[in-house]
Design a protein around this motif. Structure first.
Motif, PDB file in Angstrom:
ATOM      1  N   GLY A  39       5.404  -8.382  -2.751  1.00 23.51           N
ATOM      2  CA  GLY A  39       5.122  -9.795  -2.980  1.00 23.51           C
ATOM      3  C   GLY A  39       3.642 -10.091  -2.876  1.00 23.51           C
ATOM      4  O   GLY A  39       2.842  -9.233  -2.484  1.00 23.51           O
ATOM      5  N   GLN A  40       3.278 -11.323  -3.209  1.00 20.75           N
ATOM      6  CA  GLN A  40       1.875 -11.747  -3.131  1.00 20.75           C
ATOM      7  C   GLN A  40       1.311 -11.483  -1.745  1.00 20.75           C
ATOM      8  O   GLN A  40       2.005 -11.644  -0.741  1.00 20.75           O
ATOM      9  CB  GLN A  40       1.751 -13.241  -3.407  1.00 20.75           C
ATOM     10  N   VAL A  41       0.042 -11.112  -1.706  1.00 21.61           N
ATOM     11  CA  VAL A  41      -0.650 -10.933  -0.429  1.00 21.61           C
ATOM     12  C   VAL A  41      -1.521 -12.170  -0.237  1.00 21.61           C
ATOM     13  O   VAL A  41      -2.546 -12.325  -0.881  1.00 21.61           O
ATOM     14  CB  VAL A  41      -1.494  -9.646  -0.406  1.00 21.61           C
ATOM     15  N   LEU A  42      -1.050 -13.068   0.639  1.00 22.92           N
ATOM     16  CA  LEU A  42      -1.754 -14.329   0.882  1.00 22.92           C
ATOM     17  C   LEU A  42      -2.376 -14.364   2.276  1.00 22.92           C
ATOM     18  O   LEU A  42      -2.816 -15.413   2.726  1.00 22.92           O
ATOM     19  CB  LEU A  42      -0.784 -15.504   0.712  1.00 22.92           C
ATOM     20  N   SER A  43      -2.372 -13.223   2.967  1.00 24.09           N
ATOM     21  CA  SER A  43      -2.967 -13.148   4.293  1.00 24.09           C
ATOM     22  C   SER A  43      -3.939 -11.976   4.326  1.00 24.09           C
ATOM     23  O   SER A  43      -3.807 -11.019   3.558  1.00 24.09           O
ATOM     24  CB  SER A  43      -1.887 -12.973   5.364  1.00 24.09           C
ATOM     25  N   VAL A  44      -4.903 -12.055   5.222  1.00 25.49           N
ATOM     26  CA  VAL A  44      -5.931 -11.025   5.320  1.00 25.49           C
ATOM     27  C   VAL A  44      -5.339  -9.777   5.970  1.00 25.49           C
ATOM     28  O   VAL A  44      -4.812  -9.847   7.078  1.00 25.49           O
ATOM     29  CB  VAL A  44      -7.140 -11.534   6.136  1.00 25.49           C
ATOM     30  N   PRO A  45      -5.403  -8.624   5.287  1.00 23.64           N
ATOM     31  CA  PRO A  45      -4.912  -7.384   5.881  1.00 23.64           C
ATOM     32  C   PRO A  45      -5.746  -6.996   7.106  1.00 23.64           C
ATOM     33  O   PRO A  45      -6.928  -7.308   7.196  1.00 23.64           O
ATOM     34  CB  PRO A  45      -5.084  -6.351   4.766  1.00 23.64           C
ATOM     35  N   ALA A  46      -5.104  -6.293   8.047  1.00 26.04           N
ATOM     36  CA  ALA A  46      -5.765  -5.825   9.264  1.00 26.04           C
ATOM     37  C   ALA A  46      -5.648  -4.309   9.335  1.00 26.04           C
ATOM     38  O   ALA A  46      -4.746  -3.719   8.736  1.00 26.04           O
ATOM     39  CB  ALA A  46      -5.124  -6.473  10.490  1.00 26.04           C
TER      40      ALA A  46
ATOM     41  N   VAL B  21      -2.216  -3.003   8.130  1.00 24.87           N
ATOM     42  CA  VAL B  21      -1.057  -3.882   8.230  1.00 24.87           C
ATOM     43  C   VAL B  21      -1.239  -5.038   7.253  1.00 24.87           C
ATOM     44  O   VAL B  21      -2.264  -5.713   7.265  1.00 24.87           O
ATOM     45  CB  VAL B  21      -0.865  -4.410   9.669  1.00 24.87           C
ATOM     46  N   VAL B  22      -0.206  -5.234   6.408  1.00 23.43           N
ATOM     47  CA  VAL B  22      -0.254  -6.262   5.373  1.00 23.43           C
ATOM     48  C   VAL B  22       1.023  -7.094   5.438  1.00 23.43           C
ATOM     49  O   VAL B  22       2.119  -6.550   5.471  1.00 23.43           O
ATOM     50  CB  VAL B  22      -0.376  -5.636   3.964  1.00 23.43           C
TER      51      VAL B  22
ATOM     52  N   GLY C 256       7.846 -12.169   3.202  1.00 26.92           N
ATOM     53  CA  GLY C 256       8.204 -12.007   4.610  1.00 26.92           C
ATOM     54  C   GLY C 256       8.141 -10.592   5.135  1.00 26.92           C
ATOM     55  O   GLY C 256       8.451 -10.350   6.299  1.00 26.92           O
ATOM     56  N   ARG C 257       7.737  -9.651   4.322  1.00 25.38           N
ATOM     57  CA  ARG C 257       7.658  -8.260   4.765  1.00 25.38           C
ATOM     58  C   ARG C 257       6.303  -7.967   5.390  1.00 25.38           C
ATOM     59  O   ARG C 257       5.282  -8.499   4.966  1.00 25.38           O
ATOM     60  CB  ARG C 257       7.909  -7.322   3.593  1.00 25.38           C
ATOM     61  N   ILE C 258       6.321  -7.099   6.385  1.00 29.68           N
ATOM     62  CA  ILE C 258       5.093  -6.623   7.021  1.00 29.68           C
ATOM     63  C   ILE C 258       5.069  -5.110   6.837  1.00 29.68           C
ATOM     64  O   ILE C 258       5.991  -4.417   7.268  1.00 29.68           O
ATOM     65  CB  ILE C 258       5.039  -6.999   8.509  1.00 29.68           C
ATOM     66  N   TYR C 259       4.023  -4.634   6.168  1.00 31.96           N
ATOM     67  CA  TYR C 259       3.885  -3.214   5.857  1.00 31.96           C
ATOM     68  C   TYR C 259       2.880  -2.559   6.793  1.00 31.96           C
ATOM     69  O   TYR C 259       1.827  -3.135   7.086  1.00 31.96           O
ATOM     70  CB  TYR C 259       3.363  -3.022   4.427  1.00 31.96           C
ATOM     71  N   GLY C 260       3.188  -1.331   7.194  1.00 27.46           N
ATOM     72  CA  GLY C 260       2.231  -0.456   7.854  1.00 27.46           C
ATOM     73  C   GLY C 260       1.891   0.651   6.876  1.00 27.46           C
ATOM     74  O   GLY C 260       2.771   1.409   6.454  1.00 27.46           O
ATOM     75  N   LEU C 261       0.630   0.727   6.459  1.00 27.38           N
ATOM     76  CA  LEU C 261       0.183   1.712   5.471  1.00 27.38           C
ATOM     77  C   LEU C 261      -0.823   2.666   6.095  1.00 27.38           C
ATOM     78  O   LEU C 261      -1.614   2.271   6.954  1.00 27.38           O
ATOM     79  CB  LEU C 261      -0.466   1.006   4.270  1.00 27.38           C
ATOM     80  N   ASP C 262      -0.819   3.897   5.640  1.00 30.75           N
ATOM     81  CA  ASP C 262      -1.782   4.890   6.101  1.00 30.75           C
ATOM     82  C   ASP C 262      -3.171   4.491   5.612  1.00 30.75           C
ATOM     83  O   ASP C 262      -3.378   4.302   4.408  1.00 30.75           O
ATOM     84  CB  ASP C 262      -1.393   6.263   5.555  1.00 30.75           C
TER      85      ASP C 262
END
Length: 184
Positions: free
Chosen positions: A93-100, A107-108, A113-119
């Motif tokens: 989905g759209q990324v409307l928040s600043v990734p950390a 973390v995105v 409503g999904r929260i992803y943890g990416l390498d």
């Protein structure tokens, strides 16, 4: 005023396009995906990259990366010293928040409503937290905050969750507010 420069167009729809400072540099991205690094002291341009991404959030900064989210659901990582693209990842989905980013994990939070943890090295998915999106929501998502190996993030249904940065497991959740209304 010390200096003033034009860094491109913003948008009231995508209000998560905001400058971020790291060391001696200030980083920006505009709606057209033009990513810039400038001297925080003078405003002088250090580098500029036309990413071609329709940016909607960012840049996030950490561990040598600049992270940009898009309205098409992509997140991209760039080298913070040179602006070179490291990787791109299509999300749900759209990324409307600043990734950390912390401890090698990006973390995105996406609009669905999904929260992803990416390498952080290659953008591969390490974990996914999905609680779903309630029927009645506001357009937008909270930016994740990482502290002490825990990801804190507000959800569209009025909850705050704490997730393990290592594997995305739910540590705890709590209501910040209870949604109310007569109808959708």
């Amino acid at each position: 005023r010390l200096w003033l420069v034009d860094v491109g167009d913003g948008s009231p729809r995508f209000n998560r396009l905001a400058p971020v400072v790291g060391g001696e540099l200030l980083y920006t991205v505009d709606l057209e995906g033009v990513l810039q690094a400038r001297s925080r002291e003078s405003g002088a341009l250090v580098w500029k990259v036309e990413t071609g991404l329709p940016a909607s959030a960012g840049p996030g900064l950490g561990e040598g990366l600049l992270l940009v989210g898009t309205a098409e659901g992509e997140v991209a990582a760039f080298d913070s010293e040179k602006g070179e693209e490291r990787w791109r990842r299509q999300l749900s989905g759209q990324v409307l928040s600043v990734p950390a980013v912390s401890q090698g994990v990006v973390v995105v939070h996406t609009e669905d409503g999904r929260i992803y943890g990416l390498d952080a090295e290659n953008g591969e998915q390490l974990w996914l937290y999905n609680q779903g999106t309630p029927v009645l929501t506001l357009h937008g998502t909270s930016s994740p905050v990482i502290s002490g190996g825990i990801v804190f993030c507000g959800l569209a249904g009025g909850k705050l969750v704490a997730l393990s940065l290592e594997n995305g497991a739910l540590e705890w959740e709590g209501h910040v507010t209870v949604p109310a209304g007569g109808s959708e």
